[in-house]
Design an enzyme around this catalytic site. Structure first.
Site, PDB file in Angstrom:
ATOM      1  N   GLU A  94     -11.358 -17.105  30.860  1.00  0.00           N
ATOM      2  CA  GLU A  94     -12.563 -16.894  30.076  1.00  0.00           C
ATOM      3  C   GLU A  94     -13.813 -16.871  30.939  1.00  0.00           C
ATOM      4  O   GLU A  94     -13.928 -17.633  31.891  1.00  0.00           O
ATOM      5  CB  GLU A  94     -12.719 -18.046  29.097  1.00  0.00           C
ATOM      6  N   CYS A 109     -20.976 -17.956  32.931  1.00  0.00           N
ATOM      7  CA  CYS A 109     -20.074 -19.085  33.178  1.00  0.00           C
ATOM      8  C   CYS A 109     -18.710 -18.522  33.546  1.00  0.00           C
ATOM      9  O   CYS A 109     -18.178 -17.667  32.834  1.00  0.00           O
ATOM     10  CB  CYS A 109     -19.997 -19.921  31.897  1.00  0.00           C
ATOM     11  N   CYS A 116      -5.692 -25.639  33.322  1.00  0.00           N
ATOM     12  CA  CYS A 116      -6.336 -26.771  33.983  1.00  0.00           C
ATOM     13  C   CYS A 116      -5.394 -27.963  33.954  1.00  0.00           C
ATOM     14  O   CYS A 116      -4.709 -28.202  32.966  1.00  0.00           O
ATOM     15  CB  CYS A 116      -7.642 -27.123  33.271  1.00  0.00           C
ATOM     16  N   CYS A 120      -8.363 -33.494  30.280  1.00  0.00           N
ATOM     17  CA  CYS A 120      -9.450 -34.141  29.536  1.00  0.00           C
ATOM     18  C   CYS A 120      -9.172 -33.949  28.032  1.00  0.00           C
ATOM     19  O   CYS A 120      -8.875 -32.845  27.582  1.00  0.00           O
ATOM     20  CB  CYS A 120     -10.805 -33.557  29.928  1.00  0.00           C
ATOM     21  N   CYS A 123     -11.060 -31.286  25.713  1.00  0.00           N
ATOM     22  CA  CYS A 123     -11.287 -29.958  26.289  1.00  0.00           C
ATOM     23  C   CYS A 123     -10.096 -29.039  26.013  1.00  0.00           C
ATOM     24  O   CYS A 123      -8.944 -29.425  26.255  1.00  0.00           O
ATOM     25  CB  CYS A 123     -11.516 -30.094  27.803  1.00  0.00           C
ATOM     26  N   CYS A 344     -15.297 -24.616  26.529  1.00  0.00           N
ATOM     27  CA  CYS A 344     -14.324 -24.431  27.577  1.00  0.00           C
ATOM     28  C   CYS A 344     -12.892 -24.220  27.074  1.00  0.00           C
ATOM     29  O   CYS A 344     -12.343 -25.059  26.384  1.00  0.00           O
ATOM     30  CB  CYS A 344     -14.400 -25.743  28.351  1.00  0.00           C
TER      31      CYS A 344
HETATM   32  N1  SAH Z   1     -13.473 -29.045  35.393  1.00  0.00           N
HETATM   33  C1  SAH Z   1     -14.893 -28.897  35.502  1.00  0.00           C
HETATM   34  C2  SAH Z   1     -15.441 -27.609  34.934  1.00  0.00           C
HETATM   35  C3  SAH Z   1     -14.919 -27.165  33.590  1.00  0.00           C
HETATM   36  S1  SAH Z   1     -15.464 -28.053  32.172  1.00  0.00           S
HETATM   37  C4  SAH Z   1     -15.587 -30.106  34.895  1.00  0.00           C
HETATM   38  O1  SAH Z   1     -14.905 -30.973  34.357  1.00  0.00           O
HETATM   39  O2  SAH Z   1     -16.808 -30.203  35.004  1.00  0.00           O
HETATM   40  C5  SAH Z   1     -17.143 -27.611  31.986  1.00  0.00           C
HETATM   41  C6  SAH Z   1     -17.920 -28.535  31.062  1.00  0.00           C
HETATM   42  O3  SAH Z   1     -17.596 -28.289  29.667  1.00  0.00           O
HETATM   43  C7  SAH Z   1     -17.617 -29.976  31.320  1.00  0.00           C
HETATM   44  O4  SAH Z   1     -18.773 -30.738  31.397  1.00  0.00           O
HETATM   45  C8  SAH Z   1     -16.759 -30.328  30.126  1.00  0.00           C
HETATM   46  O5  SAH Z   1     -16.736 -31.653  29.913  1.00  0.00           O
HETATM   47  C9  SAH Z   1     -17.414 -29.517  29.012  1.00  0.00           C
HETATM   48  N2  SAH Z   1     -16.570 -29.402  27.825  1.00  0.00           N
HETATM   49  C10 SAH Z   1     -15.247 -29.178  27.787  1.00  0.00           C
HETATM   50  N3  SAH Z   1     -14.789 -29.174  26.525  1.00  0.00           N
HETATM   51  C11 SAH Z   1     -15.854 -29.391  25.725  1.00  0.00           C
HETATM   52  C12 SAH Z   1     -16.029 -29.503  24.311  1.00  0.00           C
HETATM   53  N4  SAH Z   1     -14.993 -29.397  23.486  1.00  0.00           N
HETATM   54  N5  SAH Z   1     -17.278 -29.720  23.846  1.00  0.00           N
HETATM   55  C13 SAH Z   1     -18.329 -29.824  24.697  1.00  0.00           C
HETATM   56  N6  SAH Z   1     -18.232 -29.741  26.033  1.00  0.00           N
HETATM   57  C14 SAH Z   1     -16.999 -29.531  26.551  1.00  0.00           C
END
Ligand code: SAH
Length: 371
Positions: A94, A109, A116, A120, A123, A344
């Site tokens: 994406e 972005c 990944c 997390c 995410c 994300c």
């Molecule tokens: N792995 C890297 C980059 C990808 S995530 C990192 O962790 O920074 C990019 C950002 O999107 C991160 O800050 C992540 O926490 C946020 N993010 C992911 N899923 C999300 C969600 N469901 N709602 C809001 N922010 C989210």
């Protein structure tokens, strides 16, 4: 893709001149080719290039202009456009274009990995696990697709964040290779300071990025000020706990002089209490970082089976105000394009659920062309 064919985006100011030389072409044509290719959002305008037939013939076999295509494109009510980019080497990632408040600009972005491994819990990128690292060229092509998409709506792509799918620090050589091409004045010409690399907090990666001396920005996905809360959201916290990652971000800021951003995804009843705000403020004391509070964008069930919720708008504002009252520079980052799955990993997730290959490998370009 034919493995003997090299994509132009996988070449740089050293390797393209060397390749031209090997084929008896003037190495100096590399600059002309790159200038034209990047200025044209990733396609060569042969009419405008003065190079010999021998150079052109290389593009009939040895070098390809592209190794990716846009499989899907969705624009939400707020103008956010989410692209699903299919890679010729397999899989789809994406990339997102967000119009800025300035009428002529947009931010992009990009993803750094296919899938990944970070797990997390809030995410969507993590739901189908990790598949592979993207090459520098595959990252560069996302930038070029975004640049072309921005141009098509009369805007200029003026900044880029590595906040799509994947953990950039676990694919750092390719990420750095991509940054060099995207930022360099003889290639993408975006500029170094216009680029932000976001990390879950891989300490050696943060140090290596500082060491690379690229003049880019760092964003740290903190999401909680204490190890207990953070470990539930971010499994990597067990390896690199809060104190270590904040220390690494401070070192980055000291070494590079660039202000770090702390990303804080605010989740109802998980990390949004007054106590969390107070602990975050004390963690930030003496650290001139900017805290970006991002209201959680719902993704359905997390890997743990938990379902998270977004706090009320009032609570988001209260949380930010609490931080500000304690001297922290904090902003709310608007959640963009909710109706196009802009968090994300969400568009790809939707694609995997809808496509006949659901649960199997991600769509390959050939299969997806029927979309
Ligand atoms: N792995 C890297 C980059 C990808 S995530 C990192 O962790 O920074 C990019 C950002 O999107 C991160 O800050 C992540 O926490 C946020 N993010 C992911 N899923 C999300 C969600 N469901 N709602 C809001 N922010 C989210």
């Amino acid at each position: 893709m034919n493995t003997r064919v090299t994509a132009l985006t996988d070449l740089d100011l050293e390797s393209l001149p060397a390749l031209l030389k090997r084929h008896g072409c003037p190495p100096s044509h590399a600059r002309t080719l790159f200038r034209n290719f990047y200025d044209n959002s990733g396609s060569l305008d042969w009419q405008a290039i003065e190079v010999g037939a021998r150079v052109r013939r290389l593009f009939d076999g040895e070098i390809s202009q592209r190794q990716s295509t846009i499989l899907r494109s969705h624009t939400s009510g707020d103008g956010t456009t989410k692209l699903l980019v299919g890679m010729a080497n397999g899989g789809a990632v994406e990339s997102v274009l967000m119009p800025s408040h300035r009428p002529d600009r947009a931010a992009g972005c990009v993803s750094s990995q296919l899938g990944c491994a970070m797990g997390c819990d809030f995410c969507a990128s993590t739901k189908n696990g990790f598949e592979r690292n993207l090459s520098a060229g595959e990252i560069v092509e996302q930038f070029l697709h975004l640049r072309a998409t921005a141009a098509s709506i009369g805007r200029r792509l003026t900044s880029l964040v590595f906040m799509g799918m994947g953990e950039p620090m676990l694919n750092l050589p390719e990420v750095i290779g991509a940054i060099r091409r995207i930022a360099h004045g003889q290639m993408g010409s975006l500029g170094w300071r216009q680029i932000t690399v976001s990390t879950v907090g891989i300490v050696p990666g943060i140090d290596a990025l500082a060491e690379a001396n690229l003049n880019v920005h760092l964003a740290l996905s903190l999401h909680a000020p204490d190890d207990e809360t953070r470990a539930k959201l971010v499994p990597m916290n067990r390896r690199y706990p809060v104190a270590l990652i904040v220390e690494a971000a401070r070192r980055f800021q000291e070494r590079t002089g660039r202000i770090c951003t702390i990303e804080y995804c605010l989740i109802r009843d998980v990390n949004d209490t007054d106590d969390h705000a107070r602990q975050l403020a004390s963690l930030m004391s003496g650290f001139r970082a900017h805290v970006n509070v991002i209201p959680y964008n719902p993704i359905g069930l997390g890997l743990s089976g938990r379902e998270y919720r977004r706090p009320s708008y009032e609570r988001v504002i209260e949380f930010v105000d609490l931080l500000r009252d304690q001297g922290v520079v904090a902003h709310v980052r608007a959640t963009r394009g909710d109706d196009v799955n802009a968090a994300c990993g969400q568009l790809r997730q939707a694609q995997l659920v809808e496509s006949p290959q659901s649960g199997g490998p991600p769509p390959r370009v050939a299969q997806a062309s029927s979309l």
